[in-house]
Write a protein that holds these residues in place. Structure first.
Motif, PDB file in Angstrom:
ATOM      1  N   LEU A 134       0.835  -1.199   0.000  1.00 61.24           N
ATOM      2  CA  LEU A 134       0.000   0.000   0.000  1.00 61.24           C
ATOM      3  C   LEU A 134       0.869   1.248   0.000  1.00 61.24           C
ATOM      4  O   LEU A 134       0.555   2.243  -0.665  1.00 61.24           O
ATOM      5  CB  LEU A 134      -0.916  -0.007   1.241  1.00 61.24           C
ATOM      6  N   TRP A 135       2.002   1.200   0.709  1.00 60.52           N
ATOM      7  CA  TRP A 135       2.882   2.348   0.812  1.00 60.52           C
ATOM      8  C   TRP A 135       3.908   2.406  -0.319  1.00 60.52           C
ATOM      9  O   TRP A 135       4.211   3.494  -0.828  1.00 60.52           O
ATOM     10  CB  TRP A 135       3.628   2.311   2.158  1.00 60.52           C
ATOM     11  N   ASP A 136       4.452   1.261  -0.699  1.00 59.67           N
ATOM     12  CA  ASP A 136       5.587   1.248  -1.622  1.00 59.67           C
ATOM     13  C   ASP A 136       5.252   0.775  -3.026  1.00 59.67           C
ATOM     14  O   ASP A 136       6.108   0.824  -3.918  1.00 59.67           O
ATOM     15  CB  ASP A 136       6.705   0.352  -1.067  1.00 59.67           C
ATOM     16  N   GLY A 137       4.041   0.299  -3.243  1.00 58.26           N
ATOM     17  CA  GLY A 137       3.682  -0.199  -4.559  1.00 58.26           C
ATOM     18  C   GLY A 137       3.829  -1.709  -4.650  1.00 58.26           C
ATOM     19  O   GLY A 137       4.334  -2.362  -3.727  1.00 58.26           O
ATOM     20  N   PRO A 138       3.397  -2.292  -5.775  1.00 56.69           N
ATOM     21  CA  PRO A 138       3.410  -3.754  -5.911  1.00 56.69           C
ATOM     22  C   PRO A 138       4.819  -4.324  -5.907  1.00 56.69           C
ATOM     23  O   PRO A 138       5.782  -3.652  -6.257  1.00 56.69           O
ATOM     24  CB  PRO A 138       2.728  -3.988  -7.262  1.00 56.69           C
ATOM     25  N   ARG A 139       4.917  -5.569  -5.496  1.00 56.50           N
ATOM     26  CA  ARG A 139       6.159  -6.320  -5.541  1.00 56.50           C
ATOM     27  C   ARG A 139       5.881  -7.630  -6.278  1.00 56.50           C
ATOM     28  O   ARG A 139       4.732  -8.064  -6.379  1.00 56.50           O
ATOM     29  CB  ARG A 139       6.692  -6.591  -4.134  1.00 56.50           C
ATOM     30  N   THR A 140       6.905  -8.244  -6.800  1.00 53.74           N
ATOM     31  CA  THR A 140       6.720  -9.492  -7.530  1.00 53.74           C
ATOM     32  C   THR A 140       6.655 -10.644  -6.542  1.00 53.74           C
ATOM     33  O   THR A 140       7.642 -10.962  -5.873  1.00 53.74           O
ATOM     34  CB  THR A 140       7.888  -9.729  -8.511  1.00 53.74           C
ATOM     35  N   HIS A 141       5.479 -11.242  -6.445  1.00 49.43           N
ATOM     36  CA  HIS A 141       5.299 -12.327  -5.489  1.00 49.43           C
ATOM     37  C   HIS A 141       5.975 -13.603  -5.989  1.00 49.43           C
ATOM     38  O   HIS A 141       6.138 -13.794  -7.201  1.00 49.43           O
ATOM     39  CB  HIS A 141       3.809 -12.576  -5.255  1.00 49.43           C
ATOM     40  N   PRO A 142       6.364 -14.479  -5.080  1.00 52.65           N
ATOM     41  CA  PRO A 142       7.069 -15.704  -5.475  1.00 52.65           C
ATOM     42  C   PRO A 142       6.345 -16.531  -6.529  1.00 52.65           C
ATOM     43  O   PRO A 142       6.987 -17.096  -7.423  1.00 52.65           O
ATOM     44  CB  PRO A 142       7.190 -16.463  -4.149  1.00 52.65           C
ATOM     45  N   GLU A 143       5.024 -16.584  -6.470  1.00 52.17           N
ATOM     46  CA  GLU A 143       4.290 -17.414  -7.432  1.00 52.17           C
ATOM     47  C   GLU A 143       4.308 -16.836  -8.846  1.00 52.17           C
ATOM     48  O   GLU A 143       3.997 -17.540  -9.814  1.00 52.17           O
ATOM     49  CB  GLU A 143       2.845 -17.628  -6.970  1.00 52.17           C
ATOM     50  N   ASP A 144       4.673 -15.556  -8.972  1.00 53.08           N
ATOM     51  CA  ASP A 144       4.715 -14.921 -10.288  1.00 53.08           C
ATOM     52  C   ASP A 144       6.139 -14.729 -10.819  1.00 53.08           C
ATOM     53  O   ASP A 144       6.336 -14.530 -12.020  1.00 53.08           O
ATOM     54  CB  ASP A 144       4.038 -13.539 -10.234  1.00 53.08           C
ATOM     55  N   ALA A 145       7.126 -14.797  -9.925  1.00 53.31           N
ATOM     56  CA  ALA A 145       8.497 -14.424 -10.295  1.00 53.31           C
ATOM     57  C   ALA A 145       9.139 -15.410 -11.267  1.00 53.31           C
ATOM     58  O   ALA A 145       9.877 -15.000 -12.173  1.00 53.31           O
ATOM     59  CB  ALA A 145       9.351 -14.302  -9.032  1.00 53.31           C
TER      60      ALA A 145
END
Length: 499
Positions: free
Chosen positions: A153-164
């Protein structure tokens, strides 16, 4: 019982079938992450920056996979040369962590270059692990940050392990919290294994602590540093890397032209700093590649002057050493010009000496010397040209000329260039340059107030000319060639004319 229908498949039909299979495979990979949240620009979100199939601008998934394969092959070749029996290997390359200037206020994030080179992942707090079996089979496992709705919410999306795994084209992806468990599991299954990790310059402190504890628990001192292998690979640039470096140089060249053209007596070094920064960013650069030197007057004799807070007066010159970073690749250029658009006689004389030596050194690159050889050549040539101009007197010894030149130019004339400004620092400067390498050529003369080598009217002059040079089989190519450096060009631009 089945009837088998046999028919001949033509070469064109076979090629078409291969294209269909490749396209289908790429489509499956794409569909697996298109709807996912990825923590960096993608073709779907930033089509103005990336083409389909690229992880970072111009660098494709295939190229990143090839880089990891090349590292594995380099490691195995090195082990074989050292007479090591076939073993299992574990390579650990961490991402950088966020750094903070004060409470909750981060510095601009810059990825660990070796990690970025191998994966293309631009997120902090990740880690690449490559396992190599004693048969030479290798797997790439990317550990990424797990889901955290509050942080995102504060820093923006991150690449989750299931998508990386799909996006970065690695064999497996796991959350960072599983890293320690993974290392222990691998060690228990492969007791006679070698860890490849850079203990000398830790990038990520928390991960470093895990590795130290991991090694202490098993009492295994068998480890190697992968840095030299990685730097040797990074030393040779691919066509995509050359294109990125060329773009970085083109952006920097135009920024220099615009900055020269706004120069005038009384202008602040800070204003020139702001101008070159603005012009680089407006042309697509991420940011300046390093704190620039913007040195007016006698401050140009201070090699690493970065205060940039003085005024530049009538009849003074500006020495600007600046470059931009463009999607992970850097430029490094230096130009010196009179703030009023006209060189004085003394300024012109020293400038012409530096310019002449600069051109001779670029030409010498076609003979594939080492950087150290280029430095020795610079010292001799500077001394000789100053002598020819009657500034060093008649001395029978070349050794004297070289010593005098070294006092007037106390820095090296060249370094490797690429993802970092001083790229691949573990590669010796005694290595002969080869096609595919990019280096700088940067002779200079700095006559400070205490110098007794040149007549007193030259004291306070500091001049450097620096270009970025690609080494090719057909000779050197100056990537920063669009940045003017001839006296006539410089005077015309600063005086308000156009080339």
């Amino acid at each position: 019982m089945f009837n088998v229908l046999t028919r001949v498949v033509t070469a064109s039909q076979l090629a078409g079938l291969r294209k269909f299979c490749i396209k289908t495979a790429e489509s499956r990979v794409k569909s697996s992450y298109t709807n996912a949240k990825i923590g960096q620009p993608t073709f779907e979100t930033h089509s103005h920056l990336l083409s389909e199939g690229e992880i970072t601008p111009l660098i494709t998934r295939n190229e990143y996979q090839l880089r990891r394969s090349n590292l594995v092959q380099s490691l195995l070749t090195s082990a074989a040369k050292n007479g090591q029996p076939r073993k299992n290997h574990l390579i650990v390359i961490p991402a950088a962590s966020k750094q903070y200037m004060s409470d909750k206020i981060p510095y601009v994030f810059r990825q660990n270059t070796d990690f970025l080179y191998l994966v293309g992942c631009q997120e902090p707090d990740c880690c690449l692990v490559i396992t190599i079996s004693d048969t030479g089979v290798h797997d790439s496992i990317l550990f990424t940050r797990d889901k955290d709705e509050h942080a995102e919410l504060w820093d923006g999306p991150r690449t989750h392990p299931e998508d990386a795994a799909a996006f970065f084209s690695v064999d497996q992806s796991l959350p960072m919290k599983e890293l320690e468990k993974f290392l222990h599991s691998f060690k228990k299954s492969h007791k006679d294994s070698i860890l490849w990790y850079d203990f000398m310059t830790p990038i990520h402190q928390n991960l470093h602590n895990i590795i130290v504890g991991f090694m202490a628990e098993f009492g295994n001192k068998k480890w190697e540093n992968p840095k030299s292998l990685l730097h040797h690979l990074r030393l040779y640039k691919s066509p995509a890397e050359i294109a990125l470096l060329q773009k970085a140089c083109d952006i920097t060249a135009q920024a220099f032209i615009e900055t020269m053209s706004c120069s005038k007596p009384g202008i602040g070094e800070n204003q020139l700093f702001a101008k070159v920064d603005y012009e680089c960013r407006m042309r697509g650069a991420d940011f300046l590649a390093y704190p620039p030197v913007v040195a007016g007057g006698n401050r140009a004799t201070i090699i690493h002057y970065i205060n940039n807070n003085q005024l530049v007066h009538e009849n003074e010159m500006v020495l600007m050493d600046a470059g931009c970073e463009y999607h992970g690749y850097a430029s490094d250029v230096t130009r010196t010009w009179p703030v009023n658009g006209k060189f004085t006689a003394e300024q012109r004389q020293i400038y012409e000496v530096v310019y002449c030596v600069h051109q001779e050194l670029i030409e010498l690159c076609g003979k594939f010397p080492s950087l150290d050889t280029l430095f020795e050549s610079m010292c001799f040539l500077l001394g000789k040209r100053l002598q020819e101009n009657g500034l060093l007197g008649i001395q029978p010894s070349n050794a004297y000329l070289m010593k005098a030149a070294y006092q007037l130019c106390p820095h090296h004339v060249s370094h490797y260039l690429g993802m970092d400004i001083h790229d691949t620092p573990s590669v010796s400067r005694s290595t002969k340059i080869e096609p595919g390498m990019v280096i700088t050529i940067e002779p200079g003369i700095y006559v400070n107030a205490k110098s007794k080598l040149l007549p007193k009217e030259y004291r306070g002059l500091g001049i450097r000319i620096e270009d970025d040079v690609l080494i090719t089989v057909n000779g050197p190519v100056v990537l920063s060639r669009k940045c003017p450096k001839h006296i006539d060009e410089i005077e015309k631009i600063v005086s308000g004319g156009s080339l």
